[in-house]
Design a protein around this motif. Sequence first.
Motif, PDB file in Angstrom:
ATOM      1  N   MET A  36       0.353  -0.807   0.119  1.00  0.00           N
ATOM      2  CA  MET A  36      -0.103  -0.322  -0.204  1.00  0.00           C
ATOM      3  C   MET A  36       0.743   1.485   0.184  1.00  0.00           C
ATOM      4  O   MET A  36       1.836   1.391   0.523  1.00  0.00           O
TER       5      MET A  36
ATOM      6  N   GLU B 264       7.379   8.419   7.283  1.00  0.00           N
ATOM      7  CA  GLU B 264       7.047   8.444   5.860  1.00  0.00           C
ATOM      8  C   GLU B 264       7.135   8.926   4.815  1.00  0.00           C
ATOM      9  O   GLU B 264       7.331   9.683   4.660  1.00  0.00           O
TER      10      GLU B 264
ATOM     11  N   SER C 216       0.499   8.890   9.055  1.00  0.00           N
ATOM     12  CA  SER C 216       1.411   8.895  10.033  1.00  0.00           C
ATOM     13  C   SER C 216       2.312  10.079  10.463  1.00  0.00           C
ATOM     14  O   SER C 216       1.254  11.295  10.352  1.00  0.00           O
TER      15      SER C 216
ATOM     16  N   LYS D 132      -7.152   5.555   3.464  1.00  0.00           N
ATOM     17  CA  LYS D 132      -7.589   5.131   4.250  1.00  0.00           C
ATOM     18  C   LYS D 132      -7.990   5.394   5.893  1.00  0.00           C
ATOM     19  O   LYS D 132      -7.545   4.736   6.617  1.00  0.00           O
TER      20      LYS D 132
ATOM     21  N   GLN E  43      -4.832   6.177   7.253  1.00  0.00           N
ATOM     22  CA  GLN E  43      -3.824   5.296   8.405  1.00  0.00           C
ATOM     23  C   GLN E  43      -2.251   6.442   7.798  1.00  0.00           C
ATOM     24  O   GLN E  43      -2.007   6.748   7.293  1.00  0.00           O
TER      25      GLN E  43
ATOM     26  N   LYS F 271      -2.793   4.824   2.028  1.00  0.00           N
ATOM     27  CA  LYS F 271      -3.152   4.522   3.161  1.00  0.00           C
ATOM     28  C   LYS F 271      -3.393   6.227   4.298  1.00  0.00           C
ATOM     29  O   LYS F 271      -4.365   5.571   4.613  1.00  0.00           O
TER      30      LYS F 271
END
Length: 340
Positions: free
Chosen positions: A1, A137, A13, A9, A11, A6
């Motif tokens: 992914m 990230e 960092s 979704k 998600q 991310k």
Amino acid sequence: MNVWEKIEKRQFSPLYLVYGPETFFMSELKQKLLQYALNEEEMDFNFSSYDLEETPVELAIEDAETLPFLGERRLVVLHNPVFLKAEKSKEKVEHNLKKLLDYIEKPAPYSIVVFAAPYEKLDERKKITKRLKEKAETFEAKKLNEKETMIWIKERAKAKNKEMDDAAVQQLMTLAGMNLMILASEIDKLAMYATETSVIDAGMVERLTAKSLEQNVFSLVDKIVNGKIEEAFEIYYDLLKQNEEPIKLLSIIASQFRLIYQVKELARKGYGQQKIAAILRVHPFRVKLALEKAQKFTEEDLARIIHLLAECDYAMKTSAMDKKMVIELFLLKFFGRNQK
């Protein structure tokens, strides 16, 4: 992914590092985070942006450590983190890198901090760079080559539930250029237009893609090179209707032929497309298109055309002749010479 998926979704960092010369990806990352990390009501209170060429990093860190107001998280974007770049330069502002290192080791769980570094390379020897790359990230925003741009266009169209074949992609690149911001806008427009089909073809691209002045002149040069006199005059008169100045048009026409000449000469010396692009500081795709045109001329032909354009430039600046007529005469002389 990947990083984009991310974010979609949610998600997130706590730290992002995006570096490289392609600023489109930096803008895209920021917009994605604004879209998915904050709602509209929160933006005024929980979003902030700092230019680290003007502001000490510790002020931005204090902001990131502040609890969000009326929301779950804060988004802090740090532009131009000069302490990361490889090239040495005199910094206007002193940064408390100890405080930054401490934050990187233990970032606030309610904040998203983005380092947007528009630099080709980072100084990998520095502790701050090493720790940030380990903890964040990280995304390299590099300039895309022709093949990568084609893949990117297809993927962007696919994200809009549309398909583009190679012919449509090549046509879009030819008409809109290689600027990702412009390409993204054109893909979005094409996807909106194609309501009754999942396929965006080359004809649709030709009809709907907005052409810049340079691209219109590029099309004009293309017609000149291919001996299409009527179409060349049609494009020229259309540009005049758009109130484009003849002296500006002549300058861009001349720059196109100079590029064709330079590309042909460097290719004759054995240089490849990528090396020519580096020497001339233009995108390799422009070199590819110029090489295709260069095959239609000898070096002597191109030298004569450039000399003729120089005479036109002189006439525009010194004679009383109508400037519009100067380019008309150039086109007539060019096509007349090729018909001999």
